[in-house]
Design an enzyme around this catalytic site. Structure first.
Site, PDB file in Angstrom:
ATOM      1  NE  ARG A  83      -3.447  -1.451  -7.394  1.00 30.32           N
ATOM      2  CZ  ARG A  83      -2.272  -1.173  -7.966  1.00 30.32           C
ATOM      3  NH1 ARG A  83      -2.015   0.051  -8.389  1.00 30.32           N
ATOM      4  NH2 ARG A  83      -1.367  -2.115  -8.101  1.00 30.32           N
TER       5      ARG A  83
ATOM      6  CG  HIS B 211      -1.797   1.174   1.330  1.00 26.59           C
ATOM      7  ND1 HIS B 211      -1.441   2.282   2.058  1.00 26.59           N
ATOM      8  CD2 HIS B 211      -2.982   1.463   0.754  1.00 26.59           C
ATOM      9  CE1 HIS B 211      -2.397   3.187   1.958  1.00 26.59           C
ATOM     10  NE2 HIS B 211      -3.349   2.716   1.169  1.00 26.59           N
TER      11      HIS B 211
ATOM     12  NE  ARG C 124      -7.855  -4.299  -9.351  1.00 25.83           N
ATOM     13  CZ  ARG C 124      -6.680  -4.424  -8.745  1.00 25.83           C
ATOM     14  NH1 ARG C 124      -5.714  -5.135  -9.308  1.00 25.83           N
ATOM     15  NH2 ARG C 124      -6.458  -3.822  -7.608  1.00 25.83           N
TER      16      ARG C 124
ATOM     17  CD  GLU D 232      -4.892  -9.700  -9.953  1.00 23.54           C
ATOM     18  OE1 GLU D 232      -6.081  -9.989 -10.126  1.00 23.54           O
ATOM     19  OE2 GLU D 232      -4.520  -8.792  -9.211  1.00 23.54           O
TER      20      GLU D 232
HETATM   21  C1  PEP Z   1      -1.216  -7.090  -9.339  1.00 28.31           C
HETATM   22  O1  PEP Z   1      -1.571  -7.994  -8.596  1.00 28.31           O
HETATM   23  O2  PEP Z   1      -0.193  -7.141 -10.055  1.00 28.31           O
HETATM   24  C2  PEP Z   1      -2.000  -5.850  -9.412  1.00 28.31           C
HETATM   25  C3  PEP Z   1      -1.714  -4.917 -10.290  1.00 28.31           C
HETATM   26  O3  PEP Z   1      -3.017  -5.706  -8.510  1.00 28.31           O
HETATM   27  P1  PEP Z   1      -2.817  -5.156  -7.018  1.00 28.31           P
HETATM   28  O4  PEP Z   1      -1.415  -4.678  -6.883  1.00 28.31           O
HETATM   29  O5  PEP Z   1      -3.826  -4.116  -6.822  1.00 28.31           O
HETATM   30  O6  PEP Z   1      -3.090  -6.414  -6.217  1.00 28.31           O
HETATM   31 MG    MG Z   2      -3.477  -7.899  -7.667  1.00 31.72          MG
END
Ligand code: PEP
Ligand code: MG
Length: 757
Positions: free
Chosen positions: A489, A398, A536, A633
């Protein structure tokens, strides 16, 4: 002259009235609504020190102290203040001051009217020097005796330990710094705050406004996280409203004394400023800036619907965003802690260790926030910080994601920053190398992390897009010339609403949820229109959503990373997902047909089928009405990509942050295993290559939005595999674009050479 009315001062009178007093005079003369008042001049202070015969005594004490010995400094400060507080004030001085106060009372038609008494320091040879925040301000002072007493307190506050330290550190001679005192009718504000007439970190022409309930003290002191608003000065369009949980406010008790009280429950999360008040403020900000001919930092208040300006000063920390600085760290001390460079740039400031969410208010503009790991409720405080250091986390945590977007240098995964760094010590951090140095760097303290804006037109066939998490970062991202948003996001915009999406649904407020999503997404879609923006759907980990209103029902999971998040969660809570689809549908109907939908964290084609069915259910047909895609993912999705393609997808985006952690069984947020986390592990690269090639065969667009897409040498390989677009962090776009161009030219050249063989 002992006292001068605001009407008789202007901005050139800093030597007489200090910066604050001269400004209030200037504003009054310019017709800006300022509560009336007068200034007790710097000369009055000098006379007092001389006539009381205490000047030499005070200077002697100052000569002897070692400012780095905190205890001795504190003791000297107390001694000097004691001397000033007990010295006699000449009678004629008292007479002139009380006379000016009584005239003010007459003018406002109140006996013993409440005044604010503010220090306004000035340096003899350097009237422009800033001593903001060093000396005291006293509110709700009334009656002749109190007025005199608090003016004296302001004089004494020139010798607060922090003020002495600051002057020594900045080579100001103590004997040449004087203090004027502003005496001004109190604005009994029902709402108040600050306004920057441009964005102080980017110089962008927007009014950046912070406001909270009651007197402005809560905002200026940092006791509260205020609401934050941004208004486009060109057309008065309100471009961002972030409402925060305002826990305390300052108000008057029955004796007119200001007290800190809890904000009534129903007002805590209520928006402070209406659209029309924001526009009124912006208009006043424009007038102030036009009057001074430069961007200004102001304090304002509304009292019974009437707007007052309490202060205005030039913004001293305006950064130059065009300039990419990557300086060495040669004018600072030893390395204190090491971690991962998560957001590039250098930052200097005072360490503020935040171990609990209640401590956020101590982060003031320019401080270095040091914490275990940031959480979404820390974002307003992160905005104030000049740099961020965390114990935990990797470059996709984060703190990393948000600080890159905010353009704030950040070092994560140090393991020991909160226990090693010392509160209030000056440090300098290098967000590229992942180092925190002892001491403040002269050359870096005022810098902001630079975003490199690519000017030269580099044309690439592979599109280079931007990742966006915060709507307010969209414009900066669009300014790079990015070919769209490869990942928007949703989590952040839900979190800033302060309310759990499930609570909106439970309370029957679906429409509000839809509007919250639509309004925020529109900002991004607007900034990039007509370029594509892939929205997303919510990937809400339970541990992050727990602090929201209504988040108390979030399950306590052993491992939220492997838990109830992504599309699996949304299929269990279809009402939220449907609201998201409805929000995007609403925007399409308004003409934002550039928005596509992307589902996160899928592990089976069945999930894709179900998500598409829900989208159709709200009257929004995937592929026909809207582009519908998915993230890869989870290794299962990469391995079964053909099955997904059979179900039907318009595009795929590789989420390598999660793909790496799930392939290697390495928690992406855990600094103890960070050294085992690598997107370039052959197994991860195999899954990436396979996904890209399968998509290319089927004519499905394939992109990447994980951190690997911001790493040039990885991007080079992805172009060779045939990726159709790359979505990077804003700060990496220029480099990635160059890499993509080079990789494409190499492919053409290699092919040409082969033909010649
Ligand atoms: C990822 O998993 O690569 C991605 C872009 O999503 P996040 O970082 O929000 O999990
Ligand atoms: Mg991700």
């Amino acid at each position: 002259m002992y006292v001068v009315k605001f009407e008789d001062l202007n901005k050139s009178d800093i030597g007489i009235a200090g910066g604050k007093g001269a400004n209030l005079g200037e504003l009054t003369q310019a017709g800006i609504p300022v509560p009336p008042g007068f200034v007790v001049t710097a000369e009055t202070y000098q006379k007092f020190m001389e006539e009381a015969g205490i000047n030499d005594k005070v200077m002697d004490i100052l000569d002897k102290i070692d400012i780095n010995d905190t205890k001795a400094l504190q003791a000297a400060a107390e001694e000097i203040k004691g001397i000033i507080n007990s010295a006699p004030i000449p009678d004629d001085m008292i007479l002139f001051i009380t006379e000016a106060y009584n005239q003010l009372c007459q003018r406002v038609g109140e006996d013993d009217t409440d005044v604010a008494i503010r220090s306004s320091a000035t340096a003899e040879d350097l009237p422009e020097a800033s001593f903001a925040g060093q000396q005291d301000t006293f509110l709700h002072v009334s009656g002749n005796d109190e007025v005199i007493e608090y003016i004296r307190k302001c004089w004494a506050s020139l010798f607060e330990a922090r003020a002495i330290f600051y002057r020594e550190e900045n080579d100001f001679e103590h004997s040449k710094v004087y203090i004027a005192v502003v005496v001004q009718k109190m604005a009994n504000a029902d709402k108040a705050g600050v306004m920057f007439t441009v964005n102080p970190s980017t110089g962008e022409e927007i009014a950046l406004i912070e406001g909270s309930w009651g007197l402005g003290e809560s905002v200026v002191s940092g006791d509260v996280t205020p609401d934050n608003y941004q208004v486009d000065k060109k057309n008065n369009e309100i471009i961002n409203v972030t409402i925060s949980d305002k826990k305390v406010m300052y108000t008057n008790d029955e004796n007119g004394t200001s007290i800190k009280v809890d904000v009534p429950e129903d007002k805590r999360k209520e928006r402070v400023l209406s659209d029309s008040e924001l526009i009124q403020l912006t208009e006043m900000g424009k007038r102030v800036q036009a009057h001074y001919g430069e961007p200004m930092d102001t304090e304002w208040a509304f009292e019974n619907g009437i707007l007052f300006l309490l202060q205005a000063r030039p913004i001293t920390t305006l950064g130059d965003v065009e300039e990419q600085k990557d300086e060495s760290s040669d004018d600072v001390g030893d390395v204190l802690v090491r971690g991962l460079g998560a957001s590039p740039g250098m930052a200097s400031g005072k360490v503020k260790i935040v171990l609990d969410i209640d401590e956020l208010d101590k982060i003031k503009d320019g401080d270095i926030m040091v914490t275990t790991m940031t959480t979404p409720d820390m974002v307003p405080a992160m905005r104030r910080a000049s740099g961020i250091v965390t114990d935990e986390g990797g470059v996709t945590c984060h703190a990393s994601i948000i600080s890159r977007e905010l353009g704030i240098p950040c070092v994560v995964g140090t393991g020991n920053a909160t226990t090693t760094l010392v509160e209030n010590d000056g440090v300098t951090l290098d967000g590229k190398k992942g180092l925190v140095f002892e001491g403040i760097s002269e050359t870096k303290s005022e810098e902001v992390a630079a975003v490199s804006v690519e000017a030269a037109p580099i044309i690439t066939v592979t599109e280079v897009k931007a990742n966006v998490s915060m709507p307010e970062a969209a414009e900066k991202a669009a300014a790079t010339g990015a070919d769209g948003v490869g990942l928007l996001r949703t989590e952040h915009l839900m979190l800033t609403s302060g309310i759990h999406p499930g609570k909106f649904i439970a309370d029957g407020r679906e429409d509000e949820l839809i509007d919250t999503i639509a309004d925020n997404v529109q900002i991004v879609a607007d900034a990039f229109y007509p370029k594509p923006v892939w929205y997303r759907t919510l990937d809400a980990p339970t541990d992050e959503f727990i602090t929201l209103e209504g988040g108390e029902n979030e399950p306590r999971e052993h491992n939220p990373m492997l838990g109830w998040r992504g599309i699996r969660r949304e299929l269990d809570q279809p009402e939220i997902l449907k609201c998201e689809f409805k929000a995007i549908k609403k925007l399409h109907e308004k003409g934002y047909t550039n928005i596509g939908i992307m589902i996160p964290l899928s592990q089976s084609p069945e999930e894709l089928k179900k998500a598409k069915a829900l989208c159709s259910e709200v009257g929004f047909e995937p592929h026909k009405d809207v582009e519908f895609g998915m993230m890869v993912e989870i290794p299962a999705a990469a391995i079964m990509i053909d099955e997904y393609i059979k179900v039907g997808i318009d595009f795929v985006s590789l989420g390598t942050n999660d793909l790496t952690q799930y392939t290697l069984a390495v928690d992406r947020n855990n600094e103890f295993v960070a050294k085992h986390y690598s997107e370039e592990h052959p197994a991860v690269m195999k899954l990436i290559e396979r996904t890209i090639r399968k998509c290319a065969e089927a004519g499905v667009k394939c992109s990447i939005c994980g951190q690997a897409g911001s790493v040039p040498h990885i991007v080079e390989k992805l172009v060779e595999f045939g990726i159709t677009s790359v979505s990077s962090n804003t700060d990496a776009i220029a480099d990635v674009r160059k890499t993509v161009a080079r990789a494409e030219q190499k492919i053409i050249l290699d092919a040409a050479r082969k033909r010649l063989e």
